[in-house]
Design an enzyme around this catalytic site. Structure first.
Site, PDB file in Angstrom:
ATOM      1  N   ASP A 161      48.374  13.563  66.146  1.00 56.47           N
ATOM      2  CA  ASP A 161      50.343  13.205  65.421  1.00 56.47           C
ATOM      3  C   ASP A 161      49.633  13.187  63.728  1.00 56.47           C
ATOM      4  OD1 ASP A 161      52.576  13.057  64.303  1.00 56.47           O
ATOM      5  OD2 ASP A 161      52.551  11.402  66.370  1.00 56.47           O
ATOM      6  N   ASP A 190      53.379  18.366  61.629  1.00 57.70           N
ATOM      7  CA  ASP A 190      52.458  17.078  61.352  1.00 57.70           C
ATOM      8  C   ASP A 190      51.971  17.313  62.932  1.00 57.70           C
ATOM      9  OD1 ASP A 190      54.781  16.064  61.753  1.00 57.70           O
ATOM     10  OD2 ASP A 190      54.154  14.130  61.278  1.00 57.70           O
ATOM     11  N   GLU A 191      52.945  17.433  63.794  1.00 61.68           N
ATOM     12  CA  GLU A 191      52.395  16.949  64.838  1.00 61.68           C
ATOM     13  C   GLU A 191      51.780  18.705  65.915  1.00 61.68           C
ATOM     14  OE1 GLU A 191      54.370  14.605  68.560  1.00 61.68           O
ATOM     15  OE2 GLU A 191      55.539  15.023  66.369  1.00 61.68           O
TER      16      GLU A 191
END
Length: 507
Positions: free
Chosen positions: A48, A141-142
């Site tokens: 993350d 983003d994860e």
């Protein structure tokens, strides 16, 4: 076997005693080393990025390094994300901009640059893919990673690979990421949130139940604000209290999700990391600087939003079967309206005509602060916009018609051509006896509404009968056969062919 790794110099060793909080690295003296008795067996990672949008902006503008940076907001919008300095003031993602300004008056508000964020997110994704092809993205983003075959692919343990990845992203991309490592997805995601930013946390099987026992129920997957209130009303505030209830009690009280609570509270999760996540919708929306109520202004904005959606559909080579309109009133009440088409489409004019029809029904003097449009029930682009069954231009004996009939259509023909909708027109029952109707409604659609009224509506013949007018059929157009009608109405269901997904939560 390797039991300890230094995240700074990547030195690895096997200490004689494992300390709960780690131990200094014997090579560089770094104090935040990674040590765990199950370190070689933990294979599911969750990465993350830390305050991703804000971190990218701070990287590109060093003068903002020590400033509370808030992405999004504007005059009427909401916060997309914010840096950790701004979070100390209480600013959070999805918070209204005016509230963020009250909490952090010195905050630096920046508009989001999604193209740049997408580009950097894909750089990180490529770095992850170099370690393992088994990646399940959750957002830009994860993502989850399955590192079961890490030894075979790289000759290193999953933990070593993730530590090296974390350092590579920091060095090459210029931002920090937090990583969680465990034996299943549920615990890996919890672990990545434990020591943000730039954290690396592990949860092993031996301590999972004890670790979870004191944690609040909102930490569990599937517990949102409403479910949290319900659990609190039942006197359940910690995961440990769920551990004391059997599966029948939880299912009887909370239904199918109660079964998940039973297993999650005990650290059990058999979900696999899925390499292909099925997109369910595609949309675009905007918040206005000032509330709008007139159809002209809203229509202009809707046209731009539909253009974005159509462009994305074409670029991704997908199509939508249902058009969705979203409106948020000045008092923050949301209206959602759906219109299901007879065929999936990616044509901008069809999407705009459908969305405009939905919008016109909501124009009643109400002022709106947000407008959005999108499509759901996605299909491949190859399944979209089939050939028009009624598009044959002329009958076989057209050449035998008098010149006057070819060059000067009569008034009925002019009226029919002027009012004919673009695209296909849905054939309804009764056409064998009645003239072919042309209706003032978007092409080949049925409609359904959800929202304030909550009423489901039927086919277009029921919806627009009172707002449409029939005109004499253009005699130059051939009448569809029953086989053609049957094919047009059943094709979407025969084309869909999707099997139900059976691999989740089968405990």
């Amino acid at each position: 076997m390797i039991y300890a790794i230094c995240p700074s110099c990547l030195h690895k060793w096997r200490p004689q005693v494992l300390a709960a909080g780690g131990m200094p690295c014997p090579h560089c003296g770094h104090k935040r080393t990674i040590a765990h008795a199950e370190l070689p067996e933990l294979e599911i990672g969750h990465l993350d990025c830390d305050a991703f949008y804000a971190s990218i902006e701070k990287r590109d503008r060093p003068d903002l390094a020590n400033q509370p940076v808030i992405i999004g907001g504007g005059k009427r919008g909401v916060v997309s994300t914010c840096c950790y300095i701004a979070r100390k003031f209480g600013v959070r993602s999805a918070m209204p901009a005016f509230k963020a300004r009250e909490l952090c008056p010195d905050g630096i508000f920046l508009p989001p640059d999604m193209a740049k964020y997408q580009r950097e997110g894909m750089r990180i994704r490529d770095m992850m893919r170099a370690l393992t092809p088994i990646i399940e993205p959750l957002s830009i983003d994860e993502a989850f990673m399955d590192l079961t075959d890490a030894y075979e692919r790289t000759g290193k343990s999953p933990a070593e690979n993730l530590v090296a990845l974390q350092q590579q992203i920091h060095r090459d991309v210029g931002i920090t990421v937090s990583i969680g490592l465990s034996y299943n997805k549920f615990l890996a995601k919890i672990a990545s949130d434990l020591n943000k930013p730039f954290g690396f946390s592990l949860i092993g099987q031996a301590e999972a139940v004890e670790f979870l026992s004191e944690k609040p129920v909102r930490m569990m997957w599937g517990v949102g604000p409403a479910m949290e209130r319900k659990l609190h009303q039942d006197g359940i505030t910690t995961i440990g209290q769920l551990q004391k209830l059997d599966i029948h009690q939880l299912q009887g009280r909370y239904g199918s999700i109660g079964k998940r609570f039973f297993h999650f509270s005990r650290g059990q999760d058999n979900r696999q990391v899925e390499t292909s996540s099925e997109r369910k919708s595609l949309s675009s929306e905007t918040t206005f600087s000032d509330d709008l109520a007139d159809i002209a202004s809203l229509g202009d904005i809707l046209t731009r939003l539909v253009g974005r959606v159509a462009h994305d559909l074409e670029r991704k080579r997908i199509s939508g079967h249902t058009v969705v309109l979203k409106l948020k009133t000045a008092d923050f009440k949301t209206r959602t309206r759906n219109m299901r088409l007879a065929y999936p489409t990616l044509k901008q004019d069809v999407l705009l005509q459908s969305a405009m029809t939905l919008l016109q029904r909501e124009i009643d003097g109400t002022k709106f602060r947000l407008l959005g449009v999108g499509v759901s029930d996605l299909f491949d682009a190859d399944d979209a916009d089939p050939d028009d069954l009624f598009a044959s231009a002329q009958p076989a004996n057209a050449d035998s018609l008098p010149n006057s009939a070819q060059e000067a259509p009569d008034d009925n023909d002019r009226h029919a051509q002027a009012n004919a909708p673009k695209g296909s027109t849905e054939c309804l029952e009764g056409l064998a006896e009645d003239p072919l109707p042309y209706v003032d409604a978007p092409a080949y659609m049925t409609t359904q509404q959800t929202g304030k009224e909550g009423a489901a509506t039927g086919p277009i013949s029921d919806q627009v009968a009172q707002r449409t007018h029939s005109v004499p059929r253009n005699d130059l157009l051939p009448r569809p056969t029953l086989d053609q009608i049957r094919e047009s109405l059943t094709r979407p269901y025969r084309k869909q062919g999707k099997q139900p997904r059976q691999h989740k939560f089968i405990f």
